[in-house]
Design an enzyme around this catalytic site. Structure first.
Site, PDB file in Angstrom:
ATOM      1  N   CYS A   4       2.455  -0.807   5.658  1.00  0.00           N
ATOM      2  CA  CYS A   4       2.280   0.377   6.515  1.00  0.00           C
ATOM      3  C   CYS A   4       2.844   0.131   7.923  1.00  0.00           C
ATOM      4  O   CYS A   4       4.047  -0.026   8.094  1.00  0.00           O
ATOM      5  CB  CYS A   4       0.809   0.781   6.541  1.00  0.00           C
ATOM      6  SG  CYS A   4       0.559   2.470   7.163  1.00  0.00           S
TER       7      CYS A   4
ATOM      8  N   SER B  62      -1.073   7.326   3.969  1.00  0.00           N
ATOM      9  CA  SER B  62      -1.791   7.711   5.184  1.00  0.00           C
ATOM     10  C   SER B  62      -0.901   7.353   6.366  1.00  0.00           C
ATOM     11  O   SER B  62      -0.905   6.222   6.854  1.00  0.00           O
ATOM     12  CB  SER B  62      -3.132   6.977   5.265  1.00  0.00           C
ATOM     13  OG  SER B  62      -3.811   7.307   6.460  1.00  0.00           O
TER      14      SER B  62
ATOM     15  N   HIS C 148      -0.141   2.479   0.810  1.00  0.00           N
ATOM     16  CA  HIS C 148      -1.341   1.671   0.618  1.00  0.00           C
ATOM     17  C   HIS C 148      -1.781   1.565  -0.835  1.00  0.00           C
ATOM     18  O   HIS C 148      -2.857   2.056  -1.207  1.00  0.00           O
ATOM     19  CB  HIS C 148      -2.484   2.258   1.446  1.00  0.00           C
ATOM     20  CG  HIS C 148      -2.312   2.120   2.921  1.00  0.00           C
ATOM     21  ND1 HIS C 148      -2.519   0.928   3.587  1.00  0.00           N
ATOM     22  CD2 HIS C 148      -1.943   3.019   3.865  1.00  0.00           C
ATOM     23  CE1 HIS C 148      -2.296   1.101   4.886  1.00  0.00           C
ATOM     24  NE2 HIS C 148      -1.941   2.349   5.082  1.00  0.00           N
TER      25      HIS C 148
ATOM     26  N   GLU D 174      -3.104  -0.868  -2.094  1.00  0.00           N
ATOM     27  CA  GLU D 174      -4.317  -1.701  -2.111  1.00  0.00           C
ATOM     28  C   GLU D 174      -5.598  -0.900  -1.870  1.00  0.00           C
ATOM     29  O   GLU D 174      -6.712  -1.420  -2.068  1.00  0.00           O
ATOM     30  CB  GLU D 174      -4.207  -2.803  -1.048  1.00  0.00           C
ATOM     31  CG  GLU D 174      -4.479  -2.387   0.392  1.00  0.00           C
ATOM     32  CD  GLU D 174      -3.339  -1.641   1.073  1.00  0.00           C
ATOM     33  OE1 GLU D 174      -3.506  -1.233   2.234  1.00  0.00           O
ATOM     34  OE2 GLU D 174      -2.277  -1.469   0.440  1.00  0.00           O
TER      35      GLU D 174
ATOM     36  N   ARG E 150     -13.849  10.201   8.741  1.00  0.00           N
ATOM     37  CA  ARG E 150     -13.695   9.597  10.068  1.00  0.00           C
ATOM     38  C   ARG E 150     -12.888  10.497  10.987  1.00  0.00           C
ATOM     39  O   ARG E 150     -13.251  10.712  12.157  1.00  0.00           O
ATOM     40  CB  ARG E 150     -13.005   8.242   9.925  1.00  0.00           C
ATOM     41  CG  ARG E 150     -12.759   7.511  11.252  1.00  0.00           C
ATOM     42  CD  ARG E 150     -11.639   6.513  11.099  1.00  0.00           C
ATOM     43  NE  ARG E 150     -10.358   7.172  10.817  1.00  0.00           N
ATOM     44  CZ  ARG E 150      -9.281   6.535  10.355  1.00  0.00           C
ATOM     45  NH1 ARG E 150      -9.336   5.240  10.092  1.00  0.00           N
ATOM     46  NH2 ARG E 150      -8.157   7.210  10.139  1.00  0.00           N
TER      47      ARG E 150
END
Length: 326
Positions: free
Chosen positions: A144, A194, A237, A239, A251
């Site tokens: 990222c 993201s 991502h 993972e 969040r």
């Protein structure tokens, strides 16, 4: 295979509960030349250190060879108050690692995409790590933000801040002949995304040594290979846990950042299973096998000595005025 983690790390309990083989130190039998575990340095820049440790250790457990994970941060990295005690207990600064024993590295992302690279407090130390990795030809996965940072540092590829957060699950496919790292990976590879910024495929195209491995019609470049440097730039991502995007969405709302719901994610309003994990495990297994097959042209210690000599030489030139602008 077994993943060796620092004794007392919370990830040990979590991973054992998932049925994975986890231990604290390699047994004597694993210290031989043929059986020793691969030592991977996890340069963890994420705020939630324990979650990130679990995510990467889980994927590294899918290989055919045991892995020892070293937890590290740049030398002048200042953890948040939330993770200060955790970092103090389980992490070492990069300069304190046994560099000659490191077989590969993973550099995580960080929530810094809207910030200019040179404004990041630990940017000089991070680029020195990048330079050491390059000099040692150490196989490395940059993730990222770290992928964007390494692409900029090594290739001058700029990052472009997006007008709105790119957020969700996007299917990725190889743009041409599949890279060896995709051997056995189910395609399309649906990957969590993201992003507040992107590295554009058009900017990558001018660099012959950069090979897009996976791309998505909407999300753009997902994984880029730099075989010359033994580097993998993973811009997304794989993972992530099943609920990672849901936690991010909550969040963001709590912080007053209306980034919307992650697309292609919720199933009937519920958090899905981590259906991308089988592909991610195969991808990382292939990477670990490529690490085990590596035959570096020079040792990490030689690379470190070369960088120290280069830095000292540069300082001497500056002091003598040789590098002053005309």
């Amino acid at each position: 295979m077994t993943v060796y983690l620092p004794s007392g790390l919370p990830a040990v309990v979590a991973l054992r509960a998932e049925g994975l083989a986890v231990a604290s130190e390699p047994p004597v039998a694993d210290r031989g030349v043929t059986a020793r575990p691969l030592t991977i340095a996890l340069i963890n820049l994420m705020p939630d250190k324990p979650t990130t440790e679990i995510q990467f250790a889980r994927l590294l457990a899918g290989g055919r060879r045991s892995v020892r994970l070293l937890l590290t941060v740049p030398d002048n990295y200042h953890p948040s108050p939330r993770s200060h005690d955790h970092v103090k207990a389980f992490y070492r600064p990069w300069s304190a690692l046994p560099h000659a024993r490191i077989d590969a590295a993973i550099v995580t992302g960080a929530p810094l995409e809207k910030l200019a690279f040179e404004e990041v407090r630990y940017w000089p130390e991070l680029t020195r790590i990048f330079d050491w990795i390059e000099a040692a030809r150490l196989p490395t996965v940059y993730v990222c933000w770290a992928a964007q940072a390494a692409l900029m540092h090594h290739h001058g590829v700029p990052k472009h801040v997006l007008g709105a957060k790119r957020f969700g699950i996007y299917p990725h496919i190889p743009p041409g002949r599949p890279h060896p790292l995709l051997r056995g990976v189910p395609l399309p590879f649906a990957m969590p995304v993201s992003q507040h910024a992107e590295a554009r495929i058009a900017d990558l195209a001018s660099h012959a040594d950069l090979q897009p491995v996976l791309v998505a019609p909407v999300a753009g470049a997902g994984i880029v290979a730099d075989d010359q440097r033994r580097a993998i730039y993973c811009l997304n991502h794989p993972e992530y846990d099943a609920d990672a995007l849901d936690r991010e969405a909550r969040r963001d709302r709590d912080l007053g950042q209306p980034n919307g719901k992650p697309v292609n994610y919720y199933h009937d309003g519920a958090v899905p299973s981590a259906h991308w994990h089988p592909a991610a495990r195969v991808f990382y297994r292939n990477w670990l096998e490529s690490v085990a097959d590596c035959d570096p042209c020079q040792s990490p210690d030689a690379a470190l000595e070369w960088l120290i000599e280069a830095e000292v030489s540069g300082m001497a030139r500056c002091a003598s005025g040789q590098d002053q602008p005309h």
